[in-house]
Design an enzyme around this catalytic site. Sequence first.
Site, PDB file in Angstrom:
ATOM      1  N   GLU A   1      -9.206   6.241   3.308  1.00 44.37           N
ATOM      2  CA  GLU A   1     -10.025   5.166   3.853  1.00 44.37           C
ATOM      3  C   GLU A   1      -9.117   3.973   4.091  1.00 44.37           C
ATOM      4  O   GLU A   1      -8.045   3.855   3.489  1.00 44.37           O
ATOM      5  CB  GLU A   1     -11.139   4.795   2.872  1.00 44.37           C
TER       6      GLU A   1
ATOM      7  N   LYS B   1       0.804  -1.225   0.000  1.00 43.74           N
ATOM      8  CA  LYS B   1       0.000   0.000   0.000  1.00 43.74           C
ATOM      9  C   LYS B   1       0.840   1.279   0.000  1.00 43.74           C
ATOM     10  O   LYS B   1       0.426   2.306  -0.550  1.00 43.74           O
ATOM     11  CB  LYS B   1      -0.936   0.002   1.209  1.00 43.74           C
TER      12      LYS B   1
ATOM     13  N   SER C   1       1.339  -9.755  -0.796  1.00 47.04           N
ATOM     14  CA  SER C   1       1.079  -8.314  -0.759  1.00 47.04           C
ATOM     15  C   SER C   1       1.316  -7.675   0.602  1.00 47.04           C
ATOM     16  O   SER C   1       1.477  -6.460   0.701  1.00 47.04           O
ATOM     17  CB  SER C   1      -0.358  -8.027  -1.204  1.00 47.04           C
TER      18      SER C   1
END
Length: 579
Positions: A291, A269, A558
């Site tokens: 968010e 991210k 991830s």
Amino acid sequence: MLIKICGLTDVKTAKETAIAGADYIGLLFSKVSPRQIDLTLAQEITKEARLGGAEIVAVFVDESLEEMLNIINALNLKVVQLHGDKVRNLCDKLPSYIQIIYVVDGKELPSCLNVNKDFLLYEKLIPIRTDFRYFIAGKLNLDNITQQIAEHKPHGVDVSSGVEVSLAKKNINKVVEFIKKVRKERYGRFGGMYAPELLVAPLKELESSYNSIAQSDEFRQEFAVILKNYLGRPTPVTEVKAFAQMLTSENTPRIFLKREDLLHTGAHKINNAVGQCLLAKKMGKTRIVAETGAGQHGLATATACAMFGLECVVYMGSIDVERQSPNVAKMQLLGAKVVSVSGGSATLKDAVNQALRDWAESYEDTHYCLGSALGPYPFPMIVADFQSIIGKEAIAQLSDDYKVKPNVVIACVGGGSNAIGIFSAFIENENIKLIGVEAGGTGAGLGNNAARFKEGRVGVLHGTKTYILQDDNNQIVDTYSISAGLDYPGVGPMHSQFFTNGRVQYDSATDIEALDAFKVLIKTEGIIPALESAHALAYIMTNINNYTKDDVILINLSGRGDKDLPQLLGGVLKHVTTN
């Protein structure tokens, strides 16, 4: 902007053109046209084009009324184009439900045309001010379409020879590129900018700033330095031999993990968060809203804001606040304000709603750092760009360090940013199979999972047209997954297009399967995966018998699972700490 591709003569190209996003496919029946087809072929094309989402337009030039009506009835047409004097004079004889695209010839328009239903088409004449919606056509191609649209401001474009490689032979690559140039905010039929009027200006500002600032050499050099010296890129690729052997001891494929779990803050991210926050700072923004579901995007954004000296507000569903408490504490420690959202399902969907409301009221000094490749354009494009580093690194590392090329690439899919990031380097090579794994939750049935491609339908959510989980009344349904980052009713529009055109295979893994994979990787390799990533691992565990020693499988890990341990150790894995 409506798009009509005219003069198609084969079924395969028509089907691919429809899937690529064309609204209309024009078919010609006149003997004077080199693109003439017969009614049997037209019926085959019509069937496939409609399955792909396009409507058929019969282009009439010199046909009789009887011939026209026969074609209209045989193909169950809703739209026709009147091109020659003979057929234009029959305008008032056509069924009233037929929508007409009337090729303007400089003469007075017939009274049978309805300004609320019909279109004009300017091919040889320059468009004039009119109450009718209109297409432009004639010598349009990839080189001039942008300028022609800017000059004439049409409601639609009609192209034929401009996407051909020879007379009457369309080139699907040219068709796809033409559609992309006309509708850059779309991915086939998906994407778009479905936003309230208040957000149109900031979205346009963001697109302009991305094109002018984020594409500059200066920005890219600064971004690259941050990726290397602050985030710790490149992340390694690790071969997991023991994991593979645990799955099958004979004819074992080679399995590699792209280790985004080793990135600063523990997940992919932050690639996107740093890119967007750097852009926001150069745009003069002083405040960031975001968010988060699993907390990884919120943590990444809070980290980037701390580094850049930006105020940070993170919206998070109250259920996710509880199950991702370690990340909540980290965000607060970094100086971010974490706002718990209790409305709706109290998960990621509702956090996005609140973040968008905040941005609509504060965009003059605030940037919305959206965490996945979804939302209104230009967010999917921006997020995919900043995450593309994953695939670029992986393809080079496998080649340089292991002397192999993958033939299978697997990633979990929530909103879809990690998957887009790794798929991007392989998407053009159709010899490489791409597999996206959604959250299967507790099994089939709306409300039990977040498997958009198994149980969803096309709709609009959070500013984009995509596959979403909705009931028979088109209301968004609650989703469920043990993984907070996959617990979302929509999916990025790029994934919807890849699903539609068949480039990516999408499957799902249940909670139980993901937990099994989570535990196996820990025990065999000493790597604690995020529950999101465990879904991708679960796919290969379930389907290992489909692969052999000749296969090279790349899985995007991830994120790491530190964030999930309090939830798991207090629940389904409680026995681990009591033995």
